[in-house]
Each structure stands twice: as structure tokens, then as C-alpha cells.
Motif scaffolding. Structure first.
Motif, PDB file in Angstrom:
ATOM      1  N   TRP A 104       0.366  -0.990   0.046  1.00 34.51           N
ATOM      2  CA  TRP A 104       0.055   0.129  -0.027  1.00 34.51           C
ATOM      3  C   TRP A 104       0.297   1.051   0.340  1.00 34.51           C
ATOM      4  O   TRP A 104       0.689   2.563  -0.893  1.00 34.51           O
ATOM      5  CB  TRP A 104      -0.998   0.060   1.560  1.00 34.51           C
ATOM      6  N   ALA A 105       1.518   1.051   1.052  1.00 29.83           N
ATOM      7  CA  ALA A 105       2.702   2.361   0.843  1.00 29.83           C
ATOM      8  C   ALA A 105       3.518   2.844  -0.604  1.00 29.83           C
ATOM      9  O   ALA A 105       3.482   4.037  -0.424  1.00 29.83           O
ATOM     10  CB  ALA A 105       3.589   2.126   2.137  1.00 29.83           C
ATOM     11  N   SER A 106       3.592   1.716  -1.409  1.00 34.31           N
ATOM     12  CA  SER A 106       4.693   1.798  -2.312  1.00 34.31           C
ATOM     13  C   SER A 106       3.564   2.300  -2.944  1.00 34.31           C
ATOM     14  O   SER A 106       4.148   2.696  -4.326  1.00 34.31           O
ATOM     15  CB  SER A 106       4.759   1.125  -2.743  1.00 34.31           C
ATOM     16  N   LEU A 107       2.131   3.011  -3.075  1.00 35.04           N
ATOM     17  CA  LEU A 107       1.889   3.664  -3.442  1.00 35.04           C
ATOM     18  C   LEU A 107       2.604   4.918  -3.851  1.00 35.04           C
ATOM     19  O   LEU A 107       1.801   5.484  -4.786  1.00 35.04           O
ATOM     20  CB  LEU A 107       0.255   3.614  -4.034  1.00 35.04           C
ATOM     21  N   TYR A 108       2.646   5.529  -2.787  1.00 28.84           N
ATOM     22  CA  TYR A 108       3.184   6.676  -2.110  1.00 28.84           C
ATOM     23  C   TYR A 108       4.887   6.884  -2.781  1.00 28.84           C
ATOM     24  O   TYR A 108       5.292   7.685  -1.829  1.00 28.84           O
ATOM     25  CB  TYR A 108       2.538   7.223  -1.157  1.00 28.84           C
ATOM     26  N   SER A 109       5.190   5.751  -3.562  1.00 32.26           N
ATOM     27  CA  SER A 109       6.925   6.309  -3.272  1.00 32.26           C
ATOM     28  C   SER A 109       7.340   6.831  -4.592  1.00 32.26           C
ATOM     29  O   SER A 109       6.244   7.234  -5.145  1.00 32.26           O
ATOM     30  CB  SER A 109       7.329   4.245  -4.396  1.00 32.26           C
ATOM     31  N   ARG A 110       8.108   7.389  -4.486  1.00 30.87           N
ATOM     32  CA  ARG A 110       8.117   8.862  -4.908  1.00 30.87           C
ATOM     33  C   ARG A 110       8.688   8.625  -6.203  1.00 30.87           C
ATOM     34  O   ARG A 110       7.396   9.013  -7.291  1.00 30.87           O
ATOM     35  CB  ARG A 110      10.037   9.390  -4.768  1.00 30.87           C
ATOM     36  N   GLU A 111       8.544   7.398  -6.697  1.00 24.67           N
ATOM     37  CA  GLU A 111       8.827   6.893  -8.213  1.00 24.67           C
ATOM     38  C   GLU A 111       7.474   7.032  -8.792  1.00 24.67           C
ATOM     39  O   GLU A 111       6.875   7.917  -9.723  1.00 24.67           O
ATOM     40  CB  GLU A 111       9.163   5.281  -9.040  1.00 24.67           C
ATOM     41  N   SER A 112       6.354   6.296  -8.395  1.00 21.30           N
ATOM     42  CA  SER A 112       5.208   6.237  -8.280  1.00 21.30           C
ATOM     43  C   SER A 112       4.635   7.386  -8.780  1.00 21.30           C
ATOM     44  O   SER A 112       3.330   7.405  -9.897  1.00 21.30           O
ATOM     45  CB  SER A 112       4.344   5.044  -7.578  1.00 21.30           C
ATOM     46  N   VAL A 113       4.788   8.570  -7.663  1.00 23.70           N
ATOM     47  CA  VAL A 113       4.019   9.154  -7.944  1.00 23.70           C
ATOM     48  C   VAL A 113       4.579  10.504  -9.212  1.00 23.70           C
ATOM     49  O   VAL A 113       3.609  11.030  -9.843  1.00 23.70           O
ATOM     50  CB  VAL A 113       4.427  10.055  -6.257  1.00 23.70           C
ATOM     51  N   THR A 114       5.904  10.480  -9.242  1.00 24.12           N
ATOM     52  CA  THR A 114       5.944  11.161 -10.396  1.00 24.12           C
ATOM     53  C   THR A 114       4.982  10.220 -11.456  1.00 24.12           C
ATOM     54  O   THR A 114       5.169  10.973 -12.689  1.00 24.12           O
ATOM     55  CB  THR A 114       7.685  11.198 -10.182  1.00 24.12           C
ATOM     56  N   TYR A 115       5.193   9.346 -11.399  1.00 24.31           N
ATOM     57  CA  TYR A 115       4.921   8.889 -12.782  1.00 24.31           C
ATOM     58  C   TYR A 115       3.435   9.217 -13.054  1.00 24.31           C
ATOM     59  O   TYR A 115       3.257   9.386 -13.740  1.00 24.31           O
ATOM     60  CB  TYR A 115       5.253   7.408 -12.837  1.00 24.31           C
ATOM     61  N   ARG A 116       2.489   9.296 -12.211  1.00 26.81           N
ATOM     62  CA  ARG A 116       1.399   9.798 -12.097  1.00 26.81           C
ATOM     63  C   ARG A 116       1.442  10.851 -11.943  1.00 26.81           C
ATOM     64  O   ARG A 116       0.262  11.539 -13.099  1.00 26.81           O
ATOM     65  CB  ARG A 116       0.572   9.447 -10.512  1.00 26.81           C
ATOM     66  N   LEU A 117       2.248  11.989 -11.852  1.00 26.86           N
ATOM     67  CA  LEU A 117       2.120  13.310 -12.093  1.00 26.86           C
ATOM     68  C   LEU A 117       2.460  13.605 -13.814  1.00 26.86           C
ATOM     69  O   LEU A 117       1.946  14.153 -13.755  1.00 26.86           O
ATOM     70  CB  LEU A 117       2.849  14.151 -11.317  1.00 26.86           C
ATOM     71  N   ARG A 118       3.548  12.739 -14.215  1.00 28.16           N
ATOM     72  CA  ARG A 118       3.691  12.818 -15.558  1.00 28.16           C
ATOM     73  C   ARG A 118       2.395  12.873 -15.951  1.00 28.16           C
ATOM     74  O   ARG A 118       1.979  13.272 -17.522  1.00 28.16           O
ATOM     75  CB  ARG A 118       5.275  12.179 -15.222  1.00 28.16           C
ATOM     76  N   LEU A 119       1.881  11.734 -16.148  1.00 26.20           N
ATOM     77  CA  LEU A 119       1.152  11.419 -16.334  1.00 26.20           C
ATOM     78  C   LEU A 119      -0.836  11.968 -16.684  1.00 26.20           C
ATOM     79  O   LEU A 119      -1.521  11.286 -17.318  1.00 26.20           O
ATOM     80  CB  LEU A 119       0.697   9.543 -16.402  1.00 26.20           C
ATOM     81  N   LYS A 120      -0.470  12.809 -15.681  1.00 25.74           N
ATOM     82  CA  LYS A 120      -1.591  13.172 -15.436  1.00 25.74           C
ATOM     83  C   LYS A 120      -2.799  12.497 -14.806  1.00 25.74           C
ATOM     84  O   LYS A 120      -3.703  13.082 -15.515  1.00 25.74           O
ATOM     85  CB  LYS A 120      -1.926  14.843 -16.446  1.00 25.74           C
ATOM     86  N   LEU A 121      -2.420  11.511 -14.085  1.00 29.50           N
ATOM     87  CA  LEU A 121      -3.197  10.705 -13.553  1.00 29.50           C
ATOM     88  C   LEU A 121      -4.082  11.115 -12.310  1.00 29.50           C
ATOM     89  O   LEU A 121      -3.120  11.573 -11.292  1.00 29.50           O
ATOM     90  CB  LEU A 121      -3.180   8.892 -12.782  1.00 29.50           C
ATOM     91  N   PRO A 122      -5.161  11.681 -11.742  1.00 28.32           N
ATOM     92  CA  PRO A 122      -6.215  11.806 -10.645  1.00 28.32           C
ATOM     93  C   PRO A 122      -6.143  11.354  -9.453  1.00 28.32           C
ATOM     94  O   PRO A 122      -6.647  10.036  -9.680  1.00 28.32           O
ATOM     95  CB  PRO A 122      -7.967  12.384 -11.253  1.00 28.32           C
ATOM     96  N   GLU A 123      -5.475  11.421  -8.674  1.00 29.85           N
ATOM     97  CA  GLU A 123      -5.156  10.861  -7.384  1.00 29.85           C
ATOM     98  C   GLU A 123      -6.126   9.556  -7.016  1.00 29.85           C
ATOM     99  O   GLU A 123      -6.217   8.579  -6.480  1.00 29.85           O
ATOM    100  CB  GLU A 123      -4.558  11.783  -6.591  1.00 29.85           C
ATOM    101  N   ARG A 124      -7.354  10.574  -6.687  1.00 30.88           N
ATOM    102  CA  ARG A 124      -9.024   9.929  -6.059  1.00 30.88           C
ATOM    103  C   ARG A 124      -8.764   9.269  -7.435  1.00 30.88           C
ATOM    104  O   ARG A 124      -9.758   7.772  -7.135  1.00 30.88           O
ATOM    105  CB  ARG A 124      -9.771  11.036  -6.091  1.00 30.88           C
ATOM    106  N   GLU A 125      -8.606   8.980  -8.787  1.00 30.09           N
ATOM    107  CA  GLU A 125      -8.468   7.796  -9.229  1.00 30.09           C
ATOM    108  C   GLU A 125      -7.791   6.376  -8.979  1.00 30.09           C
ATOM    109  O   GLU A 125      -8.212   5.433  -9.506  1.00 30.09           O
ATOM    110  CB  GLU A 125      -8.682   8.208 -11.011  1.00 30.09           C
ATOM    111  N   VAL A 126      -6.786   6.590  -8.419  1.00 29.72           N
ATOM    112  CA  VAL A 126      -5.565   5.829  -8.293  1.00 29.72           C
ATOM    113  C   VAL A 126      -5.831   5.137  -6.527  1.00 29.72           C
ATOM    114  O   VAL A 126      -5.973   5.485  -5.176  1.00 29.72           O
ATOM    115  CB  VAL A 126      -4.731   5.982  -7.885  1.00 29.72           C
ATOM    116  N   ALA A 127      -6.199   4.047  -6.282  1.00 33.29           N
ATOM    117  CA  ALA A 127      -6.063   2.886  -4.899  1.00 33.29           C
ATOM    118  C   ALA A 127      -5.502   1.534  -5.103  1.00 33.29           C
ATOM    119  O   ALA A 127      -4.706   1.302  -6.652  1.00 33.29           O
ATOM    120  CB  ALA A 127      -7.042   2.260  -4.658  1.00 33.29           C
ATOM    121  N   MET A 128      -4.987   0.827  -4.487  1.00 31.04           N
ATOM    122  CA  MET A 128      -4.388  -0.053  -4.502  1.00 31.04           C
ATOM    123  C   MET A 128      -4.770  -1.244  -3.893  1.00 31.04           C
ATOM    124  O   MET A 128      -5.625  -1.708  -2.340  1.00 31.04           O
ATOM    125  CB  MET A 128      -3.134   0.422  -3.812  1.00 31.04           C
TER     126      MET A 128
END
Lengths: 348, 606
Positions: free
Chosen positions: A151-175
Motif C-alpha cells: 500500500w505504501a509503495s503507491l506513494y513511492s517517489r517513483e510512482s507518484v512522479t510517474y502519475r504526476l507526469r501522466l496527469k492521473l487524478p489521485e482520487r482515481e488511484v487506489a491499491m
């Protein structure tokens, strides 16, 4: 519901169990050999997150981040991760997971614990290797630890950066988290049902090495390579590499590196029957999904119950799917116009 | 194009004479000798058609063939980028080069003519091919009808009483020239459609490689090649006769050993069933036993009709299998189904409707041209050619009777220009009432040339000479001989960079086997083949069909994935590696080999 079994899942269950969970469910339902397992649902994740952060501040904070500022991102993500890892889990969640584990692998057989985010493994984004996978996990305590880590790895720096780059809305991301019987494979690898090198749709490309698939996926081993024609079934190309090491289950959980010597290095990691069996499964899966697949597979140790090839993952192939290929030829007014055109081209 | 450590090919001018055969130049006309300027061009050894050194007369096969080939490419259809083939002979071996047109304006000029003319054949192919078959039948009838005059003591009285005005000796040279004339016409007809056919193949192959970059050549070949090919008929007739012999209960003579003559005599003594079998044999013999034991380029490759021992050597094996209840039939229905399935599945993988329509067009054209491309050989190189050599043999017999030659077969050690001279000698002598003077002239020459040809057999001809070309344009060079940039890379590879014990070639038929090699340079040696051995040869011809039931794998010096060896090996489900360039020179009979028909690698295991 905190736990769903593979056999009850289909692709459409992605919001509930994440991409990997839904995919493994789909494969199981289609009768493809998959090591059995269950998924800890996104509902579990949301419950834990809501307990930590009832107002949803975490998600909003992430969305405000500048993906280019790695220091800022790290500061935020490290904090979030430690909060999740340390958080207390609701009693009924723990009981549900423990009961499922008991049924799947109790009391002590090893399982793989694998991240299954809702935004991963689509044809737009593979998220390959970004979220946690824990191999050879034994016992309920280790299982819970691994669960929180995923669960915590959803918020790793790599994952977050990846999602920010692809502009994926956070509320649509769950684990979701997959818990699956661990195959201590003799041989494992990857398979593409469309050539990764040329995009050729008529061949299946297989890469194989000894032991667990983590060695190949991490790039530590040069694998054997095979190219199989989907139509004729012939193995059109073979390359046997020197496989210098393999990953095996460590006695106290996790994975251990074992160096390989001499003969074993150059022995083909797959025999022809296994290559053909893999290609057949690859064709079935591609047919099922109607699109080329990027597959992780494993071969059970010789002589074990449940011998044969298993799929650990199948997701849409992304590289060639994105490439627009202009048609190489169009029908001509007369069939022989193709010949006239080709022969009249001059020096190539 | 070439591997970094590649040894360049020798230049033509660097080739030295084979020891003891230094007189080889006298066997061939001046225009076949390498000239200094030839060092600038790329030549490859045409071992597909000429795997042995050329006896003097047999050089006519290349000479006339190339007059026809080039005429059609260069002058008739005006292929835009390809001109004809030139040939040279060195140490008795035929080397060829294909010309490309380099000037873009010239290409355009030729393209205009080509675009006007090629469509006529493509559009009317089946009808024109039907007419072609009739013309070939006509030529075969005509060559058979050529009469070699008797040269009697006194002319037949009819010459006087019907005032014919021409004595027999005139017809000696006229008849010989007629043979050459008919032979030349045959070769022109041979090439009438061929380059257009290879053009269609080439276009489809290239298209498949673009859509499916990793498709095996042999797989494309399987989509193109039809199943009912005339060159398979002779072997099918043998199988039919074997089954019939068992059915009629007349099979015993085939299992007792002995000559064909002895076998036939035994059968004719077996009453009505024997008579019936003999009747069926006659039906098979015309035209199917007109197949040659070679590929149409040597006088000593005779037809099955000329020498029944070749086809009859396969009968014991077929008869034994039939009696054991084994099927000997070629599985044509299964082959057809497989082909349909393969085509359908690749077609379904073509990514767009437009490309799928193009696929259908190109493959469809290949199917239209395929029958001619494969079947013309039976009419030309087999049926006509064996009759042609048979007729030349009759001139040899005349020369023997006249005392000019020791035996009729020696005629093949004279160039065709020289036979003309020898015949004029005979004509003059008959006219003057004296013996011809030729014996003293020709007999020593024949003796020397036999020795030369024998010595030339031992020469390891380099697979190519001269600098590598920039590109291979000629459709025939690519499709028939299988010479592509890849082949050149394989041939020019320095043996030190390949495993010393490995040969590479085209993966022609899948599978991996190990076994003992049998190197056969001459199809007349096929009787030496043992069950389960691996055939190693310069190239196989359809006449070798019966041996494929015995062998475990096939390796050839030359040939592509459309070659006969490849097609038959695939049907028999055995591995084959073709186009190795040097298998027959590097491998010894008795050596243990591993043949990998998936990768195109042959490994020498001892």
C-alpha cells in the motif's frame, strides 16, 4: 468486502481489485493456468487510508506537487509512506486476510504479495516495476507487513512522479494487493505475443532464465531467447545465453541470489515441449484479450504436483501498440502492378 | 553487408589451373574465358545447375540457356533494372554474373517498354501457358523425328527416280544443325515466362518480410508453392506401380534383386497379372519416365526411360513398405489443408484491410505463375533435354561406325563446333569414297579430355569470384539461386570466425538431427545411400525423390528455400540446410553431423 478470490474476478473488477488482480482473475476464469490466490481489495486500502486521513488531505497534497521537483516530492512521499506503514489495521480486515491466507497457503507455505493499483497495466500505461512485489512471504505476520508495504509503495517517489507526469487524478488511484501461491519455479521468464524487436505480429518472443522471474525482470541475467511462429509452431530462432545466476526462495522469506557454474549456465532453460506449451498459452491469452500481450510466466519444478507452465501476469503490450504503422502496401488496380512497381524501382 | 573479418573472394585472374588439367581451355569456346576486365565484376559458381566440370559438348547447355535467358530479360520484356546473365568457364566450372542497369534514365526508358509488354503475359498467363505446353510437345516430337542419315554404299534409288536432287551426306550436317536449332528454341521457350514468374515471387516475399519481419523464408515458400507439381509425378508413378505389383501379386521379382531386364522378364512370365502390370508400366513411362536423373545439364544424366535401373532401384523399397501395410502415398490432401491453414492464419494477422487486399493480390499472382515456374522444367530440362542428348548420341554412333571415335559416347568430349567439323570430315570422306581422317585427330583429343575432366572433378571451386556487388537486382538470382546479401555474408565469412566445425546456410526445413554423412556429387551414386544417413550434395534434383524416403536430413551447397531439396525435405518432415556454399567440400562421407534446420547450421561432430 476485503478479500476476493481470483476465480470470482474478471477484468471489469479493476476498480475493486486493481489491474493485476483483475487480470489474474480474468485469466483464471478463462482456464489459463495461474497459481491460485486472492486479492485484498481497494476497499481495504480506502478503509485504511480513510482511518489515517479522513479529509483526504494526502491526495490533495500529492496533486499539488510539482513532479519536476524531486526533493519536494520525496519529502511528501516519505512522510505518507511511513504513516501508512505504521498505521493500525482494523480487526476485521486482519481477520479476513488471515483466514484467506490460511485457506490458500496455511499454515506456512510461501506466497507472493504483489501490488495491484487501479491505474496500472492498461494499454496506456504499464507502470512496470514501480510498485512493490514481495516474494516468498511466509506466515501471517510477514504477510501483513508486506501488505502495508505494498500500500505504501503507491506513494513511492517513483510512482507518484510517474502519475504526476501522466496527469492521473489521485482520487482515481487506489491499491489492491494480490496474494498468490508462490511458485518456486525451475525456470521463469517473459513472453511477448508480438515481437518486441520488430513488432512482427506473427511470432511469439520468449525469454527464459533459471529460478524466479525476478532475476530476469531486474536485468541481472541475460536470458535465453526463443522466437516461435504462431502459425507454423516452429521455433524460428534460438539463442542460448550464459545464465550466470538465479534467484531462489530464501529460507526466511524473500529472495536469495545463487551463482551458477559451468554446464548449468549454458544449458537451455526450456525444452522444446515447454516452449511450444508456452507459445500455445500465449496464443490463447492473446485471443482472449484480442490484443498482443506482455506476459510473465513460470515453469514449476520438475516432478512437483501441478507441473507445467503457469502465467503470473498478462498485460497489454504497450510499445508497438502506440506506433502508428502506415500500410506498407495498398491493393493495386491489377495484381501485377505490384510487380511492375517493384521491378521498376531502380537501385535499392 | 559483409562480416568484418570476411575473406574477400579470389579474383578470376588469380585462379590457377588444376594440376594435370592445364589443357582445359581447349574444351570450351573463346567467349567463355575470363578476361582481365572481369576482375572488376562479381561472379558466382553456378553449382545449382553445373555441379560437375563440363564435358566439352555439355557446355552447350549453359551457352544456349543464357542466350535465351538474356534475350528475354534484356530485349524482349526489357526488365527495367536487370539485364541478362553472362557466363565464364574456368577449370571446367561455370561462373555467372547478372547485370544491373545503373543509369536511372535508362531504367525509366526500359520501364516504359516493360509496362507495355509484361501485362500481356500476366493477364493471359494460363491461356498462354496452355499454348506453350503445345509448342513444347511439338518441339519434343520434332527432336525425336530428326533422322541421322545412314550413309549407304549407294544412295537409295528414289533419289534418282524422284529427282530429289540431294544426297544423304548433306543431311548429316543439316540434321545435326537442326538438333542445335531445336535445342535453342527450347531454351527460349524455357525463359519466355520465367523471369516474370520470379518477379511475382520476389514481390510477395518482400511484402511478407515487411509485414512479418521475422517470418522464415521457408514459411513464405510454403504459401506460394502448389502441391500438384509435375516434378513429383514420376515418383508418384513409381509408387502407383509398386502398389499395383503387390495388388496383382507380381511383386516377387522386385524383391529378388537383379537387373531391370531380369525383373521385367520374370514379370512377363507371370500370366495375365504380369501382362497387366507391364501395360501399366508403359502408361507410366510416357511421359513420366522422361525425367532425367539430373537437372538437364549433362549428357550422362539420362532419363528413366533410357536407364530403368534408376527408377527400379526405388521399387524394392516401395514394394516392401506396401507389403508391410505402410502408406507410401504423398499426403497431398493433408499438404493442401496445411497450406490453406497457413495462408489463412497469416492473412488474418495482416494489420489492415488495404494490406490484406494487397496480400491477396500478390499471393494470387504467385499462384497463377507457380505452375509454369515449377512445371516447365519437366518439359524442358527433362523430357526435351534427354531426347536431345539421345539424338546427339546417335551422331556419336555414326562417328563410331565411321571409325572417327572409339565409342559413340566420346562425342560428348567434342564441342558442338567440333562435332560439326567431324561430321563434315565424314561427309567429305563418304563423297570421296575414302575413310574419314578424323580418327587420328579426334581420338587422342578425346583421350586427353577424358583425363582432364576427371582431374577437374577434384577442384574445390570457390563459391564466388571478384568484388561483392552493391546490390542483387535480378529476381532469378534472388529467388532461384537464393543469392541475397545474406548469402554473400555467409559465403564470405572467414572460416576462423565461424566455428571451424560449422557451416551455415539457409534454414530450409525445421528440426535437428544427428547422423552419418553421405557426400554424393553425382545422382548416379544414389544407390550408395544407406538408410538413415544424411545426404550432402551440391544440389538435389527432382530425380532424387526416391532417396528422400531413406535419409534423415539433407544438406546442399546451393539452393534457396524454394528449391527442390527444401520443398521435399519439408514434406518428408526432415531437417534441411541449403545454400551452404561448401558442404560437399568440407564434409566427408562417414563423418558425423548435426543438422539444424531451424537455424541453418550444420555442425561437424568428428
Amino acid at each position: 468486502m476485503y478479500v476476493r478470490w481470483f476465480r470470482d474476478l474478471k477484468l471489469g473488477d479493476r476498480p475493486a481489485v486493481g489491474g493485476k488482480g483483475a487480470s489474474l482473475g480474468e485469466l483464471t476464469s478463462a482456464g489459463i493456468p495461474v497459481p491460485p490466490g486472492f486479492v485484498v481489495t481497494t476497499r481495504a486500502f480506502e478503509t485504511v487510508l480513510a482511518a489515517l486521513d479522513p479529509e483526504g488531505l494526502i491526495r490533495r497534497e500529492i496533486e499539488r506537487l510539482d513532479g519536476g521537483d524531486l526533493e519536494a516530492v520525496s519529502a511528501v512521499t516519505d512522510k505518507i509512506r511511513s504513516r501508512i506503514a505504521a498505521g493500525a489495521l482494523p480487526g476485521d480486515l486482519v481477520r479476513a486476510v488471515a483466514a484467506a491466507y490460511e485457506e490458500l497457503a496455511g499454515p506456512d507455505k510461501p506466497v507472493a504479495v504483489r501490488s495491484s493499483a487501479t491505474s496500472e497495466d492498461s494499454s496506456e500505461a504499464s507502470f512496470a516495476g514501480l510498485q512493490d512485489t514481495h516474494l516468498c512471504v511466509r506466515g501471517t505476520a510477514s504477510l501483513m507487513t508486506s501488505l502495508c508495504a505494498c500500500w505504501a509503495s503507491l506513494y513511492s517517489r517513483e510512482s507518484v512522479t510517474y502519475r504526476l507526469r501522466l496527469k492521473l487524478p489521485e482520487r482515481e488511484v487506489a491499491m489492491g494487493v494480490v496474494v498468490q501461491r508462490m511458485l518456486e519455479s525451475r525456470t521463469s521468464g517473459v513472453m511477448f505475443t508480438r515481437s518486441p524487436v520488430t513488432g512482427d505480429r506473427s511470432v511469439i518472443a520468449i525469454e527464459a532464465s533459471w529460478g524466479l522471474g525476478s532475476a530476469l525482470v531486474s536485468g541481472e541475467v541475460t536470458p535465453d531467447k526463443y522466437v516461435v511462429s504462431k502459425v507454423t509452431g516452429e521455433i524460428v530462432k534460438r539463442t542460448v545465453s550464459a545464465k550466470t545466476l538465479r534467484h531462489v526462495a530464501a529460507p526466511d522469506g524473500g529472495v536469495r541470489v545463487e551463482m551458477l557454474e559451468g554446464q548449468t549456465q549454458l544449458e537451455p532453460a526450456l525444452n522444446d515441449a515447454e516452449i511450444h506449451a508456452l507459445a500455445e498459452v500465449g496464443k490463447r491469452v492473446e485471443l482472449h484479450y484480442r490484443s498482443p500481450q506482455d506476459i510473465e510466466w513460470a515453469v514449476a519444478p520438475d516432478g512437483e504436483a501441478g507441473e507445467g507452465v503457469y502465467l503470473l501476469q498478462s498485460r497489454p503490450e504497450t510499445v508497438w501498440a502506440r506506433r502508428d504503422a502506415a500500410p506498407v502496401a495498398k491493393p493495386a488496380a491489377r495484381a501485377y502492378d505490384h510487380v511492375l512497381a517493384a521491378l521498376g524501382k531502380g537501385r535499392r | 553487408m559483409r562480416a568484418p573479418n570476411a575473406k574477400p573472394f579470389p579474383l578470376p585472374s588469380e585462379i590457377t589451373d588444376v594440376a594435370g588439367a592445364e589443357g582445359w581451355r581447349d574444351l570450351y569456346p573463346y567467349y567463355t574465358r575470363f578476361r582481365p576486365e572481369d576482375d572488376r565484376r562479381f561472379w558466382f559458381y553456378n553449382s545449382m545447375h553445373f555441379p560437375e566440370p563440363m564435358p566439352a559438348f555439355d557446355a552447350i547447355t549453359g551457352e544456349v540457356a543464357y542466350t535465351g535467358l538474356g534475350a528475354y530479360t534484356t530485349r524482349v520484356f526489357a526488365f527495367p533494372t536487370a539485364l541478362g546473365i553472362e557466363h565464364r568457364i574456368v577449370n571446367g566450372r561455370v561462373y555467372i554474373t547478372a547485370h544491373a542497369v545503373s543509369d536511372p534514365d535508362e531504367v525509366q526508358r526500359r520501364l516504359k517498354v516493360f509496362q507495355e509488354r509484361a501485362p500481356h503475359y500476366y493477364e493471359n498467363w494460363p491461356a498462354l501457358y496452355g499454348e506453350w505446353e503445345k509448342r513444347l510437345h511439338g518441339l519434343i516430337t520434332e527432336i525425336d523425328a530428326v533422322e541421322v542419315p545412314e550413309l549407304p554404299d549407294f544412295e537409295d534409288a528414289a533419289v534418282v527416280f524422284e529427282a530429289e536432287g540431294i544426297a544423304q551426306n548433306h543431311y548429316v550436317r543439316a540434321a545435326f544443325n537442326r538438333c542445335i536449332e531445336l535445342y535453342s528454341k527450347m531454351w527460349h521457350h524455357h525463359f519466355e515466362f520465367l523471369m516474370l514468374g520470379y518477379g511475382a515471387y520476389l514481390v510477395f516475399f518482400q511484402f511478407c518480410k515487411q509485414i512479418f519481419p521475422e517470418i522464415a523464408d521457408q514459411t513464405v515458400a510454403r504459401m506460394v508453392a502448389g502441391i500438384d507439381v509435375l516434378m513429383f509425378r514420376p515418383d508418384e508413378e513409381l509408387k502407383r506401380l509398386a502398389k499395383l505389383a503387390v495388388e496383382l501379386g507380381v511383386d516377387a521379382p522386385f524383391l529378388s534383386g537383379g537387373s531391370p531386364q531380369a525383373m521385367l522378364e520374370a514379370i512377363s512370365r507371370m500370366g495375365e497379372p504380369g501382362r497387366r502390370w507391364m501395360e501399366e508400366l508403359d502408361r507410366s513411362r510416357e511421359p513420366w519416365f522422361n525425367v532425367s536423373t539430373g537437372d538437364g545439364f549433362y549428357h550422362h544424366h539420362r532419363s528413366w526411360n533410357d536407364d530403368l535401373s534408376v527408377p527400379f532401384s526405388a521399387l524394392p523399397r516401395y514394394v516392401t513398405m506396401v507389403k508391410a501395410g505402410q502408406s507410401i502415398d504423398r499426403p497431398t490432401e493433408q499438404l493442401k489443408r496445411e497450406r490453406v491453414r497457413i495462408i489463412a492464419e497469416y492473412r488474418a494477422l495482416v494489420p489492415s484491410d488495404a494490406e490484406r487486399d494487397a496480400f491477396d493480390q500478390m499471393l494470387g499472382l504467385c499462384h497463377v505463375v507457380f505452375p509454369y515456374v515449377e512445371d516447365h522444367k519437366f518439359y524442358c530440362e527433362h523430357w526435351f533435354t534427354t531426347r536431345f542428348f539421345k539424338k546427339i548420341r546417335e551422331f556419336g554412333a555414326l562417328l563410331e561406325r565411321q571409325g572417327v571415335l572409339d565409342e559413340g559416347e566420346d562425342v560428348f568430349h567434342l564441342q558442338h563446333y567440333e562435332i560439326d567439323q567431324a561430321l563434315v570430315d565424314v561427309m567429305l570422306a563418304w563423297a570421296a569414297g575414302v575413310p574419314p581422317v578424323g580418327a587420328a585427330h579426334w581420338k587422342p583429343i578425346v583421350r586427353e579430355r577424358k583425363e582432364i575432366v576427371e582431374r577437374l572433378k577434384g577442384w574445390n571451386a570457390p563459391p564466388a569470384l571478384g568484388p561483392l556487388p552493391e546490390s542483387i537486382e535480378d529476381p532469378a538470382v534472388q529467388m532461384l539461386w537464393g543469392i541475397t546479401s545474406e548469402t554473400l555474408a555467409i559465403w564470405s565469412r572467414d572460416p576462423a570466425t565461424v566455428g571451424d566445425n560449422q557451416l551455415t546456410g539457409f534454414a530450409a526445413s525445421p528440426g535437428v538431427v544427428e547422423g552419418i554423412a553421405r557426400v554424393l556429387r553425382d545422382v548416379n551414386e544414389i544407390g550408395l545411400m544407406q538408410e538413415g544417413e544424411i545426404l550432402v550434395c551440391p544440389v538435389t534434383a527432382p530425380s532424387w525423390g526416391p532417396v528422400f524416403g531413406k535419409i534423415r536430413a539433407a544438406v546442399s551447397d546451393i539452393g534457396g528455400t524454394m528449391s527442390h531439396a527444401a520443398i521435399v525435405a519439408r514434406e518428408y518432415g526432415m531437417p534441411a540446410v541449403v545454400g551452404t556454399g561448401q558442404a560437399t567440400s568440407r564434409i566427408r562421407t562417414g563423418q558425423r553431423l548435426r543438422v539444424d534446420g531451424n537455424l541453418g547450421i550444420v555442425t561437424l561432430l568428428d
